[in-house]
Design a protein around this motif. Structure first.
Motif, PDB file in Angstrom:
ATOM      1  N   SER A 298       0.817  -1.222   0.000  1.00 13.26           N
ATOM      2  CA  SER A 298       0.000   0.000   0.000  1.00 13.26           C
ATOM      3  C   SER A 298       0.849   1.268   0.000  1.00 13.26           C
ATOM      4  N   TYR A 299       2.175   1.152   0.164  1.00 12.95           N
ATOM      5  CA  TYR A 299       3.058   2.314   0.200  1.00 12.95           C
ATOM      6  C   TYR A 299       3.539   2.663  -1.211  1.00 12.95           C
ATOM      7  N   ARG A 300       4.011   3.895  -1.359  1.00 11.47           N
ATOM      8  CA  ARG A 300       4.802   4.235  -2.548  1.00 11.47           C
ATOM      9  C   ARG A 300       6.226   3.763  -2.294  1.00 11.47           C
ATOM     10  N   TYR A 301       6.735   2.958  -3.200  1.00  7.58           N
ATOM     11  CA  TYR A 301       8.037   2.327  -2.930  1.00  7.58           C
ATOM     12  C   TYR A 301       9.024   2.509  -4.077  1.00  7.58           C
ATOM     13  N   GLU A 302       8.824   3.555  -4.921  1.00 10.87           N
ATOM     14  CA  GLU A 302       9.746   3.752  -6.048  1.00 10.87           C
ATOM     15  C   GLU A 302      11.181   3.997  -5.576  1.00 10.87           C
ATOM     16  N   TYR A 303      11.321   4.812  -4.510  1.00 11.54           N
ATOM     17  CA  TYR A 303      12.671   5.111  -4.013  1.00 11.54           C
ATOM     18  C   TYR A 303      13.333   3.860  -3.446  1.00 11.54           C
ATOM     19  N   LEU A 304      12.570   3.090  -2.694  1.00 12.95           N
ATOM     20  CA  LEU A 304      13.125   1.860  -2.124  1.00 12.95           C
ATOM     21  C   LEU A 304      13.457   0.854  -3.223  1.00 12.95           C
ATOM     22  N   MET A 305      12.629   0.814  -4.270  1.00 14.81           N
ATOM     23  CA  MET A 305      12.881  -0.099  -5.384  1.00 14.81           C
ATOM     24  C   MET A 305      14.192   0.278  -6.097  1.00 14.81           C
ATOM     25  N   ALA A 306      14.377   1.566  -6.344  1.00 15.87           N
ATOM     26  CA  ALA A 306      15.617   2.007  -6.996  1.00 15.87           C
ATOM     27  C   ALA A 306      16.821   1.714  -6.107  1.00 15.87           C
ATOM     28  N   GLU A 307      16.694   1.988  -4.821  1.00 13.88           N
ATOM     29  CA  GLU A 307      17.793   1.750  -3.885  1.00 13.88           C
ATOM     30  C   GLU A 307      18.168   0.267  -3.838  1.00 13.88           C
ATOM     31  N   THR A 308      17.153  -0.592  -3.853  1.00 16.32           N
ATOM     32  CA  THR A 308      17.400  -2.034  -3.800  1.00 16.32           C
ATOM     33  C   THR A 308      18.062  -2.528  -5.077  1.00 16.32           C
ATOM     34  N   ILE A 309      17.588  -2.060  -6.232  1.00 16.72           N
ATOM     35  CA  ILE A 309      18.163  -2.500  -7.507  1.00 16.72           C
ATOM     36  C   ILE A 309      19.614  -2.037  -7.632  1.00 16.72           C
ATOM     37  N   PHE A 310      19.881  -0.785  -7.260  1.00 14.07           N
ATOM     38  CA  PHE A 310      21.266  -0.306  -7.322  1.00 14.07           C
ATOM     39  C   PHE A 310      22.148  -1.044  -6.315  1.00 14.07           C
ATOM     40  N   SER A 311      21.572  -1.409  -5.170  1.00 16.99           N
ATOM     41  CA  SER A 311      22.344  -2.180  -4.192  1.00 16.99           C
ATOM     42  C   SER A 311      22.766  -3.523  -4.771  1.00 16.99           C
ATOM     43  N   GLN A 312      21.887  -4.129  -5.563  1.00 14.08           N
ATOM     44  CA  GLN A 312      22.213  -5.403  -6.195  1.00 14.08           C
ATOM     45  C   GLN A 312      23.206  -5.216  -7.332  1.00 14.08           C
ATOM     46  N   LEU A 313      22.995  -4.196  -8.122  1.00 13.22           N
ATOM     47  CA  LEU A 313      23.898  -3.925  -9.245  1.00 13.22           C
ATOM     48  C   LEU A 313      25.327  -3.686  -8.772  1.00 13.22           C
ATOM     49  N   LEU A 314      25.482  -3.027  -7.624  1.00 13.87           N
ATOM     50  CA  LEU A 314      26.807  -2.668  -7.118  1.00 13.87           C
ATOM     51  C   LEU A 314      27.282  -3.594  -6.004  1.00 13.87           C
ATOM     52  N   LEU A 315      26.616  -4.737  -5.841  1.00 12.77           N
ATOM     53  CA  LEU A 315      26.981  -5.674  -4.783  1.00 12.77           C
ATOM     54  C   LEU A 315      28.366  -6.264  -5.038  1.00 12.77           C
ATOM     55  N   LEU A 316      29.162  -6.366  -3.988  1.00 13.39           N
ATOM     56  CA  LEU A 316      30.504  -6.938  -4.085  1.00 13.39           C
ATOM     57  C   LEU A 316      30.537  -8.311  -3.427  1.00 13.39           C
ATOM     58  N   PRO A 317      31.299  -9.264  -3.951  1.00 12.81           N
ATOM     59  CA  PRO A 317      32.242  -9.099  -5.075  1.00 12.81           C
ATOM     60  C   PRO A 317      31.578  -9.129  -6.444  1.00 12.81           C
ATOM     61  N   ASN A 318      30.363  -9.730  -6.545  1.00 16.24           N
ATOM     62  CA  ASN A 318      29.672  -9.814  -7.822  1.00 16.24           C
ATOM     63  C   ASN A 318      28.181  -9.623  -7.594  1.00 16.24           C
ATOM     64  N   PRO A 319      27.478  -9.011  -8.540  1.00 16.03           N
ATOM     65  CA  PRO A 319      26.019  -8.954  -8.421  1.00 16.03           C
ATOM     66  C   PRO A 319      25.428 -10.351  -8.628  1.00 16.03           C
ATOM     67  N   PRO A 320      24.253 -10.623  -8.077  1.00 15.10           N
ATOM     68  CA  PRO A 320      23.656 -11.955  -8.244  1.00 15.10           C
ATOM     69  C   PRO A 320      23.462 -12.358  -9.702  1.00 15.10           C
ATOM     70  N   PHE A 321      23.184 -11.366 -10.565  1.00 10.88           N
ATOM     71  CA  PHE A 321      22.988 -11.645 -11.987  1.00 10.88           C
ATOM     72  C   PHE A 321      23.848 -10.687 -12.802  1.00 10.88           C
TER      73      PHE A 321
END
Length: 753
Positions: A298-321
């Protein structure tokens, strides 16, 4: 099962934060009640759409009222899957699913408690057995994390139904947290535990978890609850724990907390839903974006969605995908939410740009590659004037280098004039554009040797004839490598395809002229000089030459760490790109050989089985009930003998291939070991050479012109150390297998640092 999933999805397409859960559940129940035999399909749907687990739990609960055997089969299969699960994501999802079934009165609450206590006991046992060994903690943490991650779904029901037993579990978790190895900063386990404690103090009220079972509670309570039992987790391997049980998310706090107005535990629940969609729809970008924008929240979660995706993209040592997956998902989200998500992405980029100097080098590289690719899908439009000030920063300043590298990557994805036009509102940044790509051929038409070589190639002379000509006409006059390499590069300069064709046809000529590392270093100097205006073509040419074994990986490392390139470490990605390609290609060879050997082993097993079956069939034909075969059977026997011989030949061929691949793999391992040693020794040498002693004071004003000033020296060291960390993380398992060798290599740096 996909058909069933689509049928349920079609009937319940609007299931979300504001939807009428009761109406949609009744619709889906009408579909499923006629297909009781498809329980395994429903389970697969549950694992593929874990953010809808509360919804599926109610469906099974309603079916349980009429068909207890169906729901018992679901529970039993889930228990069996949990016992056999080796995939850490599957274990987590199955625990959440059992929690959903408990809320719908399908599973006994005490069974959930028993499962939690089993996992908790295993975690404590691991720490007791491995006292003093923090490297094994990730596995124990994972078991406790699975419990904590399911509590937003299971906690309210357990608190109501079995409060004393539930309190015992929470006390056990608190005890486990207290005996973990301490870290300097609060880690993800401590953070999640604090969120769960806050949830407990709030009476286990979780707004972000849908509760579709509440409208049906009066009906569901009449169903039979089934028990489950969970034995201790299988698998007692005690190595590489941090790789087998990696942390699922390392949060990048990009935006202020008030951008996502929700409680800490609700943030965790939405993050879990986003991560689950990214996990189960990897490779299906359109479907992934669709489910990401329609989470039952029920919340607006665009900011959290972007934060989560960038967290995965920049995850060390490797992103999951692969990073390209996240790139495409972000693009599709911008198109799916044109009024909201693009502005969120812009805010994220600005926030990351402001912190670029504190960002890991590997993350910087990924961010550059993502950002340039992202802009290429939106006509390269960006408010560059906001970053025009970087032009006045030192050439080694991280923000200036970031803009410079993004523009260089954009030119690769488009063309020079287009990118120059895209920054016309920030004309100051034209200075950061790469040179207009084009070859730098050092020989003009007056060079007779080059002209004659071109004539031989265009006259389709054989490689052997050209080698003879080179030996007779060029080598006696010196400069043979320069003339040949420059001429061949010029003939292959029109495109990547032209370059590959030239190297494929005439690589023996270059190989003849480069028998050792010294000549290979000269060859790379020639390539770099010819393509000095194109980082991309330099990297491609050297990479292709390594592929054709014209240049060794050791020669590439030595060339990258040559003085001219070392001076570029902190101002350009050019040397690092070439080094990354060389190291990656070396380890890709090992990976490919392993796959080929595995395939050959499987083929050999099949060949042996076929030969054995044929020999048995032949023996049956030769002897029938203890008597020689009738006269009419010799023809069939001869055919079987022929088949047996063919099977034996195939088996022999596979064994020979397997032996040959084994030799190649052993050689590749030795090459990788030598590469690793030289790579880290080169890092140590350049760092020990430039790192000043701790007590040394650097006079910036009176330093020699060729030396670094304080700021530049610091940035050079940070960049070089950053890439050292990057390679260390990337090839951690190889490092540990050669730790004794590398320990000796690192001693000089440790003493100097």
């Amino acid at each position: 099962w996909r058909t069933l999933l689509l049928r349920i999805g079609d009937r319940c397409a609007e299931y979300g934060g504001s939807a009428d859960h009761k109406e949609h559940i009744e619709t889906c129940y009408g579909v499923l009640s006629r297909e009781y035999e498809h329980s395994e399909f429903l389970l697969q749907c549950t694992e593929q759409l874990p953010h809808k687990i509360p919804f599926f739990g109610v469906l099974i609960g309603l079916i349980n009222l009429e068909n207890e055997d169906f729901s018992k089969a679901i529970v039993d299969t889930t228990q069996a899957n949990l016992e056999d699960a080796l995939n850490r994501d599957r274990i987590r999802i199955l625990l959440r699913f059992l929690s959903g079934l408990m809320c719908s009165k399908v599973v006994v609450p005490s069974s959930i408690i028993e499962t939690f206590e089993t996992l908790l006991s295993s975690a404590v046992t691991i720490l007791d057995d491995e006292t003093g060994n923090p490297s094994w903690q990730p596995r124990a943490d994972f078991y406790v994390y699975c419990i904590l991650a399911s509590l937003p779904w299971a906690g309210p029901e357990l608190f109501e139904q079995v409060p004393d037993e539930f309190e015992r579990v929470l006390f056990g978790i608190q005890s486990y947290i207290s005996i973990r190895f301490e870290t300097d900063e609060k880690d993800f386990m401590e953070d999640l535990w604090e969120r769960i404690q806050a949830l407990s103090r709030n009476g286990w009220k979780v707004k972000s978890v849908p509760k579709p079972h509440l409208p049906f509670e009066a009906q569901l309570v009449a169903g039979k609850s089934h028990p489950i039992s969970c034995p201790p987790p299988k698998g007692q391997e005690k190595h590489e724990a941090d790789m087998k049980y990696p942390q699922r998310l390392r949060r990048l706090h990009i935006f202020p907390m008030n951008k996502a107005e929700m409680q800490p535990v609700d943030r965790f629940v939405v993050e879990e839903c986003i991560l689950d969609v990214l996990l189960f729809f990897n490779g299906c970008r359109k479907e992934c974006a669709f489910y990401l924008v329609s989470l039952p929240v029920s919340y607006r979660y665009e900011y959290l969605m972007a934060e989560t995706i960038f967290s995965q993209l920049l995850l060390l040592p490797n992103p999951p995908f692969k990073p390209i997956y996240y790139t495409l998902v972000i693009i599709d989200l911008c198109k799916a939410l044109p009024g909201a998500f693009p502005s969120v992405v812009v805010g994220a980029v600005h926030a990351l740009f402001d912190r670029i100097s504190n960002m890991d080098m590997e993350c910087r590289t990924r961010l550059i590659l993502w950002f340039s690719h992202h802009l290429s899908n939106f006509q390269f439009i960006w408010p560059w004037q906001e970053w025009s000030y970087v032009k006045d920063l030192p050439k080694w300043a991280p923000q200036r280098v970031f803009v410079q590298e993004v523009l260089e990557r954009e030119v690769r994805l488009s063309y020079f004039e287009k990118i120059k036009q895209s920054i016309e509102d920030a004309a100051e940044l034209e200075e950061l554009l790469p040179p207009k790509a084009g070859p730098n051929f050092k020989f003009d038409e007056s060079n007779e040797l080059s002209k004659e070589l071109i004539g031989l190639i265009r006259g389709k002379k054989s490689t052997y004839d050209i080698i003879l000509w080179v030996e007779e006409q060029i080598i006696p006059k010196n400069g043979a490598l320069d003339v040949v390499s420059q001429t061949l590069l010029d003939m292959g300069s029109k495109s990547f395809t032209h370059l590959v064709t030239i190297l494929e046809r005439y690589n023996k000529i270059i190989s003849k002229l480069c028998p050792n590392e010294e000549m290979q270093l000269l060859l790379m100097n020639g390539v770099s000089a010819y393509w000095k205006n194109s980082t991309q073509m330099t990297a491609i040419a050297i990479d292709r030459m390594m592929g054709y074994r014209l240049i060794s990986n050791l020669a590439i490392v030595k060339w990258v760490f040559s003085p001219a390139n070392v001076e570029q470490f902190h101002v350009s990605d050019r040397p690092w790109e070439i080094l990354r390609n060389a190291v990656s290609k070396t380890y890709n060879r090992i990976s490919d050989l392993r796959k080929e050997i595995q395939s050959l082993k499987k083929g050999l097993q099949v060949a042996k089985k076929n030969r054995k079956e044929l020999e048995e069939a032949k023996s049956v034909l030769e002897i029938v009930e203890g008597q020689p075969a009738p006269a009419e059977r010799p023809g069939r026997i001869r055919r079987l003998e022929s088949h047996v011989k063919n099977a034996e030949d195939e088996e022999r061929t596979l064994e020979e291939s397997l032996e040959a691949k084994g030799v190649l793999l052993a050689r590749a391992h030795e090459e990788s070991k030598d590469l690793l040693k030289l790579l880290f020794k080169s890092f140590v040498d350049v760092l020990t050479e430039r790192l000043p002693p701790v007590s040394m004071e650097i006079d910036n004003e009176n330093s020699e012109p060729n030396e670094y000033n304080v700021g530049e020296l610091e940035q050079w060291c940070l960049c070089t150390l950053g890439y050292l960390k990057s390679f260390s993380r990337q090839y951690a398992s190889e490092i540990w297998s050669n730790i004794a060798m590398l320990d000796e290599v690192f001693h000089p740096l440790i003493r100097k640092a």
